[in-house]
Write a protein that holds these residues in place. Structure first.
Motif, short mmCIF file in Angstrom:
data_model
loop_
_atom_site.label_atom_id
_atom_site.label_comp_id
_atom_site.label_asym_id
_atom_site.label_seq_id
_atom_site.Cartn_x
_atom_site.Cartn_y
_atom_site.Cartn_z
N LEU A 68 0.79 -1.10 -0.18
CA LEU A 68 0.07 0.02 0.05
C LEU A 68 0.78 1.31 -0.13
CD1 LEU A 68 -2.76 -0.88 2.64
CD2 LEU A 68 -3.07 0.09 0.46
N VAL A 69 0.54 2.26 -0.86
CA VAL A 69 1.18 3.51 -0.83
C VAL A 69 0.50 4.59 -0.52
CG1 VAL A 69 2.48 4.98 -2.26
CG2 VAL A 69 2.74 2.77 -2.82
N PHE A 70 0.42 5.11 0.66
CA PHE A 70 -0.52 6.24 1.01
C PHE A 70 -0.08 7.61 0.73
CE2 PHE A 70 -1.54 2.83 4.34
CZ PHE A 70 -2.88 2.84 4.41
N PRO A 71 -1.07 8.59 0.76
CA PRO A 71 -0.49 9.94 0.40
C PRO A 71 0.25 10.40 1.55
CG PRO A 71 -2.99 9.70 0.21
CD PRO A 71 -2.49 8.33 0.57
N PHE A 90 -4.82 -7.60 5.63
CA PHE A 90 -3.61 -6.53 5.92
C PHE A 90 -2.90 -7.14 6.80
CE2 PHE A 90 -7.31 -3.95 4.51
CZ PHE A 90 -6.73 -3.23 3.26
N ASN A 91 -1.68 -6.57 6.74
CA ASN A 91 -0.52 -6.76 7.91
C ASN A 91 -0.88 -6.02 8.91
OD1 ASN A 91 0.41 -4.24 7.10
ND2 ASN A 91 2.16 -5.10 6.43
N GLU A 92 0.09 -6.26 9.99
CA GLU A 92 -0.34 -5.53 11.33
C GLU A 92 -0.40 -4.02 11.24
OE1 GLU A 92 1.30 -5.74 16.09
OE2 GLU A 92 2.16 -7.19 14.38
N ASN A 93 0.70 -3.56 10.45
CA ASN A 93 0.45 -1.99 10.51
C ASN A 93 -0.04 -1.49 9.28
OD1 ASN A 93 2.47 -3.04 8.77
ND2 ASN A 93 4.06 -1.79 9.48
N VAL A 94 -1.04 -2.14 8.70
CA VAL A 94 -1.63 -1.77 7.30
C VAL A 94 -0.81 -0.93 6.28
CG1 VAL A 94 -3.87 -0.73 6.87
CG2 VAL A 94 -3.53 -1.47 9.15
N THR A 95 0.06 -1.86 5.98
CA THR A 95 1.15 -1.12 4.90
C THR A 95 1.10 -1.97 3.70
OG1 THR A 95 3.05 -2.39 5.90
CG2 THR A 95 2.57 -0.15 6.77
N ALA A 96 0.32 -3.36 3.68
CA ALA A 96 0.46 -4.36 2.65
C ALA A 96 -0.99 -5.14 2.96
CB ALA A 96 1.47 -4.95 2.64
N ILE A 97 -1.29 -5.61 1.69
CA ILE A 97 -2.34 -6.59 1.60
C ILE A 97 -1.81 -7.98 1.32
CG2 ILE A 97 -4.32 -7.40 0.53
CD1 ILE A 97 -5.07 -4.53 -0.38
#
Length: 472
Positions: A68-71, A90-97
């Motif tokens: 995931l690439v957030f603004p 989602f992983n624990e820190n919500v940076t990847a599916i």
């Protein structure tokens, strides 16, 4: 013994094939694929006093892992538990599916705002994306609870608008992603609506609008929005255009935006966007330089090569495309390296192909000598080549002077002749050409006039002086 060797050889080949199949299957299992991942998305945005509050739904996901690439400025990033499974991958820190079966996942985040909007506001790359994947389509819901009014523009087609006492609601839908989100206080009516083009303003020339729409269809562009606001300041995004000028003056700008909707083109490379539009339309588009570069390119390539360039560009839709990448495409179809587009981003430069072989003189590589091909002529930088072969070289407005102990050449810059040791010789064609600030001489003229031997193989070009042995 021979039979044993044959059996061993066959076993080695069989083992190699099995290993290849094994690792290929492992690559597939890990989610690595030659085919680019696609998905669809729905984005719900609420505009409040302090931030844009975003609920972002990714649908039709494949089973692979996606970063995931957030603004950059986003905050309060979290998975969104809309259903029992909408956070399952989602992983624990919500940076990847992560890899998994569930094909729909949702997140929430906020885009902070600094104070109240004044007359307009641009949010660049406002929404999260999946790295190395592209959305086929986007539905965008804009709900404004701030009471600010005005109009929102996303580049997608506006399919619904409703104004209520406390809330304004706008719905957009279309192919691709939202690259930028724009708001302005001055709300304008929609005066043209098409599959590839929407125009907002007070009045337009419908015939011109239809022509623009047809050109965008011809480009295969994504939907473009134009806001004709006589009170607004000019602004151009990859999917919308804000202008105070009439639509009759915006053809080049709209087609440039159309191209930018298809490729990730650096913002400072306007020439690249104009050149690609020209190639698609097969007619000069964009700035005067872009038009000149297109004419030079089309004149210099064969019909087959030109069509191959058009085909290669069509294959690269959705990819990053800058001057260097476009030069690479031209080089691939022509069989030679070129820096033509890159040089023209910097300034006016003719169409040249570059010989990738290294020039050698006196047993040493001359890395700074670049052999080029122009109009089917092979050309060498005269000053570098000849001064290293014992000549001096100078020029003024009327002549080029090339001299050594025994020979004094003067080449006229006005008429096709040269003088050697005070004897004049007529020329059918000039053996030199000015490229940038440097004179280049044609290969056969270097052999004939300056007694140079030029021998070539697959990797090198060896230049030898026949007048005094190998060049020094």
């Amino acid at each position: 013994m021979k039979i044993i060797l044959r059996i061993v050889g066959l076993l080695i080949i069989l083992n190699s094939v099995l290993l290849y199949m094994h690792y290929s299957q492992m690559a597939d299992a890990s989610g690595t694929s030659h085919k680019e991942s696609r998905y669809v998305q729905e984005i719900e945005v609420i505009n409040r006093e302090d931030a844009l509050f975003v609920k972002h739904h990714f649908r039709n996901l494949d089973h692979g892992r996606h970063e995931l690439v957030f603004p950059i400025e986003s905050r309060n990033r979290a998975c969104l538990l809309e259903t029992e499974s909408s956070c399952s991958r989602f992983n624990e820190n919500v940076t990847a599916i992560l890899e998994g079966e569930e094909n729909e996942q949702s997140i929430s985040y906020e885009i902070p705002k600094s104070g109240h909007f004044e007359s307009r506001k641009l949010f660049k790359e406002p929404f999260a994306v999946l790295r190395n994947a592209k959305p086929d389509s986007t539905i965008l819901h804009m709900t404004d609870e701030s009471g600010i009014g005005g109009m929102w523009v996303s580049g997608l087609e506006m399919v619904g608008f409703k104004k209520m006492d406390m809330v304004d609601y706008t719905m957009f839908k279309g192919n691709g992603k939202v690259t930028d989100l724009y708001w302005q206080r001055n709300s304008l009516p929609q005066v043209y609506k098409g599959d590839r083009l929407s125009i907002f303003g007070n009045s337009i020339d419908n015939e011109v609008a239809e022509e623009l729409h047809d050109r965008l269809v011809e480009l295969g562009a994504q939907h473009i929005a134009i806001v004709l606001d006589p009170q607004g300041k000019p602004l151009q995004s990859s999917r919308f255009l804000i202008s105070e000028r009439p639509v009759t003056e915006l053809t080049d700008a709209v087609l440039e935006s159309g191209v930018r909707s298809l490729y990730a083109i650096p913002g400072n490379e306007q020439l690249v966007a104009g050149l690609i539009a020209s190639i698609y339309i097969d007619a000069p588009i964009g700035t005067e330089r872009a038009k000149a570069v297109f004419e030079s390119l089309k004149h210099s390539l064969t019909t087959t090569q030109y069509e191959m360039v058009r085909s290669r560009l069509a294959e690269q839709k959705g990819e990053r495309l800058n001057a260097a990448a476009l030069d690479e495409v031209i080089g691939e179809v022509s069989g030679w390296k070129t820096s033509f587009v890159q040089k023209n981003v910097e300034g006016n430069y003719p169409f040249l192909l570059e010989d990738s072989r290294t020039v050698h003189m006196n047993g040493e590589a001359q890395e700074d000598i670049q052999v080029v091909i122009k109009d089917k002529q092979t050309l060498y930088p005269a000053n570098k080549l000849l001064t290293r072969n014992g000549y001096s070289m100078s020029s003024n407005e009327s002549s080029i002077y090339i001299e050594n102990e025994n020979e004094k050449f003067r080449f006229s810059l006005r008429d096709p002749f040269y003088v050697l040791n005070e004897k004049r010789y007529e020329l059918r064609e000039r053996p030199y050409v000015l490229i940038g600030n440097e004179y280049y001489f044609e290969e056969d003229a270097l052999r004939r006039l300056f007694q140079l031997s030029i021998q070539k193989n697959e990797e090198t070009i060896v230049v030898t002086s026949l007048a005094g042995g190998e060049s020094s």
